[in-house]
Write an enzyme that holds these catalytic residues in place. Structure first.
Site, PDB file in Angstrom:
ATOM      1  N   PHE A 122       0.814  -1.227   0.000  1.00 16.53           N
ATOM      2  CA  PHE A 122       0.000   0.000   0.000  1.00 16.53           C
ATOM      3  C   PHE A 122       0.840   1.266   0.000  1.00 16.53           C
ATOM      4  O   PHE A 122       0.386   2.324   0.426  1.00 16.53           O
ATOM      5  CB  PHE A 122      -0.981   0.003   1.187  1.00 16.53           C
ATOM      6  CG  PHE A 122      -1.624  -1.336   1.436  1.00 16.53           C
ATOM      7  CD1 PHE A 122      -2.418  -1.911   0.455  1.00 16.53           C
ATOM      8  CD2 PHE A 122      -1.416  -2.021   2.610  1.00 16.53           C
ATOM      9  CE1 PHE A 122      -2.990  -3.162   0.658  1.00 16.53           C
ATOM     10  CE2 PHE A 122      -1.984  -3.276   2.816  1.00 16.53           C
ATOM     11  CZ  PHE A 122      -2.774  -3.838   1.845  1.00 16.53           C
ATOM     12  N   ASN A 127      -8.449  -7.622 -16.439  1.00 17.10           N
ATOM     13  CA  ASN A 127      -9.036  -8.822 -15.856  1.00 17.10           C
ATOM     14  C   ASN A 127     -10.090  -8.379 -14.844  1.00 17.10           C
ATOM     15  O   ASN A 127      -9.767  -7.932 -13.749  1.00 17.10           O
ATOM     16  CB  ASN A 127      -7.936  -9.650 -15.175  1.00 17.10           C
ATOM     17  CG  ASN A 127      -8.464 -10.940 -14.576  1.00 17.10           C
ATOM     18  OD1 ASN A 127      -9.618 -11.015 -14.134  1.00 17.10           O
ATOM     19  ND2 ASN A 127      -7.642 -11.965 -14.565  1.00 17.10           N
ATOM     20  N   PRO A 128     -11.371  -8.509 -15.215  1.00 18.25           N
ATOM     21  CA  PRO A 128     -12.431  -7.999 -14.328  1.00 18.25           C
ATOM     22  C   PRO A 128     -12.456  -8.667 -12.961  1.00 18.25           C
ATOM     23  O   PRO A 128     -12.927  -8.073 -11.997  1.00 18.25           O
ATOM     24  CB  PRO A 128     -13.721  -8.325 -15.090  1.00 18.25           C
ATOM     25  CG  PRO A 128     -13.303  -8.615 -16.480  1.00 18.25           C
ATOM     26  CD  PRO A 128     -11.875  -9.064 -16.458  1.00 18.25           C
ATOM     27  N   THR A 156      -9.694  -9.801 -11.057  1.00 19.12           N
ATOM     28  CA  THR A 156      -8.695  -9.199 -10.164  1.00 19.12           C
ATOM     29  C   THR A 156      -8.981  -7.706  -9.971  1.00 19.12           C
ATOM     30  O   THR A 156      -8.748  -7.156  -8.901  1.00 19.12           O
ATOM     31  CB  THR A 156      -7.266  -9.399 -10.714  1.00 19.12           C
ATOM     32  OG1 THR A 156      -7.223  -8.955 -12.057  1.00 19.12           O
ATOM     33  CG2 THR A 156      -6.853 -10.858 -10.646  1.00 19.12           C
ATOM     34  N   GLN A 202      -9.546  -5.534  -6.474  1.00 23.28           N
ATOM     35  CA  GLN A 202      -8.797  -4.317  -6.151  1.00 23.28           C
ATOM     36  C   GLN A 202      -9.739  -3.186  -5.756  1.00 23.28           C
ATOM     37  O   GLN A 202      -9.511  -2.457  -4.795  1.00 23.28           O
ATOM     38  CB  GLN A 202      -8.012  -3.846  -7.377  1.00 23.28           C
ATOM     39  CG  GLN A 202      -6.787  -4.645  -7.669  1.00 23.28           C
ATOM     40  CD  GLN A 202      -5.597  -4.054  -6.932  1.00 23.28           C
ATOM     41  OE1 GLN A 202      -5.453  -4.230  -5.736  1.00 23.28           O
ATOM     42  NE2 GLN A 202      -4.759  -3.340  -7.632  1.00 23.28           N
ATOM     43  N   LYS A 226      -5.710   2.373 -17.645  1.00 21.89           N
ATOM     44  CA  LYS A 226      -5.536   3.571 -16.822  1.00 21.89           C
ATOM     45  C   LYS A 226      -5.010   3.266 -15.416  1.00 21.89           C
ATOM     46  O   LYS A 226      -4.439   4.128 -14.771  1.00 21.89           O
ATOM     47  CB  LYS A 226      -6.869   4.305 -16.679  1.00 21.89           C
ATOM     48  CG  LYS A 226      -7.245   5.139 -17.905  1.00 21.89           C
ATOM     49  CD  LYS A 226      -8.472   5.971 -17.625  1.00 21.89           C
ATOM     50  CE  LYS A 226      -8.741   6.972 -18.737  1.00 21.89           C
ATOM     51  NZ  LYS A 226      -9.988   7.730 -18.479  1.00 21.89           N
ATOM     52  N   GLY A 227      -5.239   2.075 -14.927  1.00 25.71           N
ATOM     53  CA  GLY A 227      -4.769   1.754 -13.570  1.00 25.71           C
ATOM     54  C   GLY A 227      -5.895   1.884 -12.560  1.00 25.71           C
ATOM     55  O   GLY A 227      -6.690   2.824 -12.595  1.00 25.71           O
ATOM     56  N   GLY A 244      -5.390   0.484  -9.060  1.00 25.70           N
ATOM     57  CA  GLY A 244      -4.944   0.113  -7.714  1.00 25.70           C
ATOM     58  C   GLY A 244      -5.342   1.109  -6.648  1.00 25.70           C
ATOM     59  O   GLY A 244      -5.560   0.747  -5.504  1.00 25.70           O
ATOM     60  N   GLU A 245      -5.412   2.375  -7.020  1.00 22.27           N
ATOM     61  CA  GLU A 245      -5.658   3.391  -5.996  1.00 22.27           C
ATOM     62  C   GLU A 245      -6.974   4.128  -6.177  1.00 22.27           C
ATOM     63  O   GLU A 245      -7.388   4.910  -5.320  1.00 22.27           O
ATOM     64  CB  GLU A 245      -4.460   4.346  -5.960  1.00 22.27           C
ATOM     65  CG  GLU A 245      -3.264   3.560  -5.445  1.00 22.27           C
ATOM     66  CD  GLU A 245      -1.935   4.241  -5.583  1.00 22.27           C
ATOM     67  OE1 GLU A 245      -1.446   4.749  -4.581  1.00 22.27           O
ATOM     68  OE2 GLU A 245      -1.358   4.240  -6.685  1.00 22.27           O
TER      69      GLU A 245
HETATM   70 MO1  MOS Z   1       1.007   3.397  -3.993  1.00 17.96          MO
HETATM   71  S1  MOS Z   1       0.648   4.362  -2.189  1.00 17.96           S
HETATM   72  O1  MOS Z   1       1.682   4.701  -4.878  1.00 17.96           O
HETATM   73  O2  MOS Z   1       2.149   2.250  -3.515  1.00 17.96           O
END
Ligand code: MOS
Length: 763
Positions: free
Chosen positions: A246, A655-656, A658, A662, A725-726, A728-729
């Site tokens: 994280f 991949n819908p 995973t 997220q 586009k990404g 994860g956050e």
């Molecule tokens: Mo993320 S907080 O940029 O690892």
């Protein structure tokens, strides 16, 4: 006989199960601390109990008497390592506070001694017997403490480039029909990944191997080499899986070079597993922030003036800041905008990236203020966003490559049942429970960095993909395998993916949500090189470049349609024509707009990330809309969140399955961040009080009954070859504000300071 390889399937976009799922659920996945070492010494840290002052001396007699103790390292006998430059200033390090360097103490929980023993237990027992004599000074802990110093971030921190500004805010605010000024606060928080901060170092002659959970094997390799004063090619970092990070494992912490140095001096492998509470001070955290938002608007809801001022805590040593005004000032159409970010120094460890920097605290302030404005205007908060939605960011006038914000709002609103909401605060209830609905915008910049890959295709279709990416729970193995399978037209089962090792071709830090875009773009490009070689063998007389463009699809955005137009490749016939049994290619990919030195920097583990607002003639963000239902008991003030709904548009979803995981994790974390998580500070000692998972509150299953994730189709041909586009956050950006907006709707009380606890409610 020759078998035609199957028509390339749209592997990219299929919800295939996680590549590493079986290894993880059967316990076969090896994490850093699982590594079996030959005759290791175990290290245990002793950390400072004061935040400021100096060490007068040690009493080590009792510690030395513990059976099995090998050595005790303090600043008096430690190797003097070279200085480390801060990651956010172009270096590798999470902090420039270098422990074991002198008698001076710069933060609470700083490493002051390392005990080495034959067993973990002996090291721990001896560490607890180490006596340190200090002369303590009074530390400055946080905002409003005596002796804080505040100064603009710009000029102190290379990563912070601008305080965005356009038009004349003061005049426009003065003339606005509707005005709003509000202050917001977010707390200190720690990442608390399940996996602890472990490091094992093994020397083989001049060569060092490090086993450590990291989001950046190349950064760690180069950073440790620099601190030890050795050639980076003598250092290898191995890390197949990361058990949560994280952001906390993105930059090098001081422990690694110290453990490497100690292992070299002992002449044997050393293993360190820092404790949970030590993780609060030997790594980074999300610092507390303050914000003032001022908005001027017309009665029609159109923004005419916006000002966002932010203050962030950092250490005395380092000017770290997340600095989110670059996002908040560009979020909505507004002709007059002003902003300023300041860093307030305290006697603390240096903060760092925490999912999702910098949007989480800054968008909490903006999206709370937008909700307050909607209330003031008696306007639906979704309509207020629609009125101010824009395809051009207002500061530089650059167009968004794509922006599906309102589509996200409309889809999520429908699924959530927003139409059933009675806009009047405190108007909805179910027995003793007040019900509130709230929503907010989520967003995250689309970022990319150079990456390299090696791809080996065998005659039977088996494929090996090598890239020093990182599996931080994001599904990196899986999506990289999918990208290769699609490009080569081989079944995904035949693709083996190797990541998490600095001996593999370099990839950027797994941070800033850039991993999938960067690594998949590189892998796709190298797979194209493989295909080109095979095509050339089969069709030597055709013009290769044009053919390659047509058939191999170097064009951006591999939608399912683009994949279908790929000509099937007869792999076996091509191998026969080439007269070989293996084709291997290596290539280095870079996004548009990176500086000339970016490939050299990539090998040195230095980031040249581009994207977001920082591109020359465009701006790229992923968007989402998050909806929350809260239920608040009118007698006990207990706060419950029965439902979270998020709709997201983030370009091509690799991949819908995973991706959903997220985004769901993000929504849950966002709710947790609003209602549960805060690191409590003892202001007298600049000390973290609840530094364990019993006292640091995180949600359990009973806290999150129903989470719905919707992924909208979005094609963006202007970002990267993967069209990604990404995500994860993206998931935890809007949730803080959505929760507080829902609490206002339930109770009529506006909460501007997180986290919201039942004692803060006055209903
Ligand atoms: Mo993320 S907080 O940029 O690892």
């Amino acid at each position: 006989m020759s078998i035609a390889a199957p028509e390339p399937k749209a592997n990219m976009g299929q919800p295939i199960p996680r590549y590493d799922a079986v290894a993880k659920v059967t316990g076969k996945a090896q994490y850093a601390a699982d590594v079996a070492l030959v005759s290791p010494a175990y290290a245990y840290l002793v950390t400072s109990s004061i935040a400021k002052g100096r060490i007068d001396g040690f009493d080590l007699d009792a510690a030395r008497r513990v059976r099995g103790v090998i050595d005790i390292v303090t600043h008096e006998n430690a190797e003097k390592l070279k200085e480390a430059k801060l990651f956010s200033n172009g270096g590798y390090a999470a902090t420039t506070i270098q422990p074991l360097k002198s008698a001076d103490i710069a933060q609470e929980g700083e490493i002051v001694a390392i005990v080495l023993a034959e067993t973990f237990e002996a090291a721990r027992q001896a560490a607890q017997a180490v006596k340190v004599n200090y002369t303590a000074a009074v530390p400055t802990t946080t905002f409003d403490s005596p002796d804080t110093t505040s100064a603009p971030a710009k000029g102190q921190l290379a990563q912070f480039k601008e305080d965005p500004k356009v038009g004349d805010f003061a005049k426009a605010f003065d003339e606005a029909e509707v005005k709003l000024t509000a202050d917001y606060e977010t707390p200190t928080q720690h990442h608390n990944p399940m996996e602890l901060f472990a490091t094992s170092c093994v020397w083989n002659g001049d060569n060092l191997t490090i086993y450590e959970p990291t989001q950046y094997v190349y950064g760690l390799k180069n950073g440790v080499a620099e601190q030890l004063g050795i050639d980076a090619d003598k250092v290898r970092v191995i890390n197949a899986y990361v058990g949560g990070a994280f952001g906390s494992k993105g930059s090098m912490t001081p422990r690694t070079a110290i453990i490497a140095s100690v292992a070299r001096r002992l002449g044997r492998p050393v293993k360190l597993v820092a404790t949970r509470d030590q993780g609060f001070t030997i790594a980074t955290y999300r610092a507390e922030t303050r914000h003032q938002i001022q908005i001027g608007a017309g009665r029609d809801g159109k923004l005419t003036a916006l000002r966002h001022e932010g203050w962030e805590i950092s250490s005395r040593a380092d000017p770290y800041a997340v600095g989110g005004t670059k996002t908040t000032t560009r979020m909505y159409a507004c002709p007059n905008v002003e902003s300023l970010v300041s860093i307030v120094r305290a006697d603390r460890n240096t903060p760092g990236f925490m999912r999702a920097p910098p949007e989480v605290p800054y968008m909490f302030a903006l999206e709370s203020a937008m909700d307050e404005l909607a209330v003031e205007l008696k306007m639906d908060p979704i309509e207020l966003r629609r009125i101010n939605d824009t395809m051009r960011e207002p500061i530089g006038g650059k167009p968004y490559t794509s922006r599906s914000l309102m589509a996200c709002f409309d889809t999520a609103a429908k699924t959530f049942g927003w139409a059933q909401r009675n806009a009047q605060p405190k108007s909805m209830a179910d027995g003793d429970w007040l019900i509130g609905y709230g929503c907010a915008t989520s967003c995250y910049p689309t970022q990319m960095a150079p990456a390299a890959a090696r791809v080996r295709l065998q005659r039977d279709g088996r494929t090996r993909v090598e890239i020093a990416g990182h599996e931080i729970g994001n599904g990196a193995y899986t999506v990289i395998g999918q990208a290769a399978a699609e490009k080569l037209g081989v079944p995904v089962e035949k693709v083996s993916v190797f990541i998490g090792d600095s001996d593999l071709p370099p990839a950027p830090v797994a941070g800033g949500s850039n991993s999938t875009a960067s690594t998949c773009s590189a892998v796709m490009m190298v797979c194209d090189q493989v295909r080109q070689r095979l095509f050339k063998a089969l069709m030597p007389n055709e013009t290769l470049v044009d053919k390659a463009k047509e058939t191999v699809g170097l064009a951006p955005a591999p939608s399912a349609q683009a994949a279908k137009s790929d000509r099937p490749l007869d792999i076996e016939r091509a191998f026969d024509a080439l007269g070989v049994s293996v084709v291997e290619e290596y290539g280095e990919w870079k996004p548009d707009g990176v500086p000339m030195d970016s490939f050299r920097a990539m090998h040195r583990g230095q980031m040249r990330m581009v994207g977001g607002d920082a591109m020359k003639d465009k701006i790229a963000y992923a968007f989402g809309a998050e909806f929350v239902e809260v239920r608040i008991n009118r007698w006990t003030h207990e706060i419950r969140v029965p439902r979270l709904v998020g709709a997201f548009a983030a370009g091509h979803i690799m991949n819908p399955r995973t991706a959903r995981s997220q985004l769901m994790g993000g929504l849950i974390w966002g709710m947790s961040s609003a209602l549960h998580e805060a690191t409590e500070l003892d202001e007298r000692y600049a000390r973290y009080v609840n530094d364990n998972l019993a006292d640091y509150l995180v949600p359990v299953n009973a806290d999150v009954p129903d989470v719905e994730v919707i992924m909208l189709a979005e094609q963006d041909d202007h970002i990267n070859p993967a069209g990604v586009k990404g995500i994860g956050e993206l998931g935890n950006v809007g949730t803080n504000a959505a929760v507080c907006n829902a609490i206002f709707h339930a109770t009529g009380q506006r909460i501007r300071k997180l986290p919201v606890r039942l004692e803060n409610l006055e209903i």
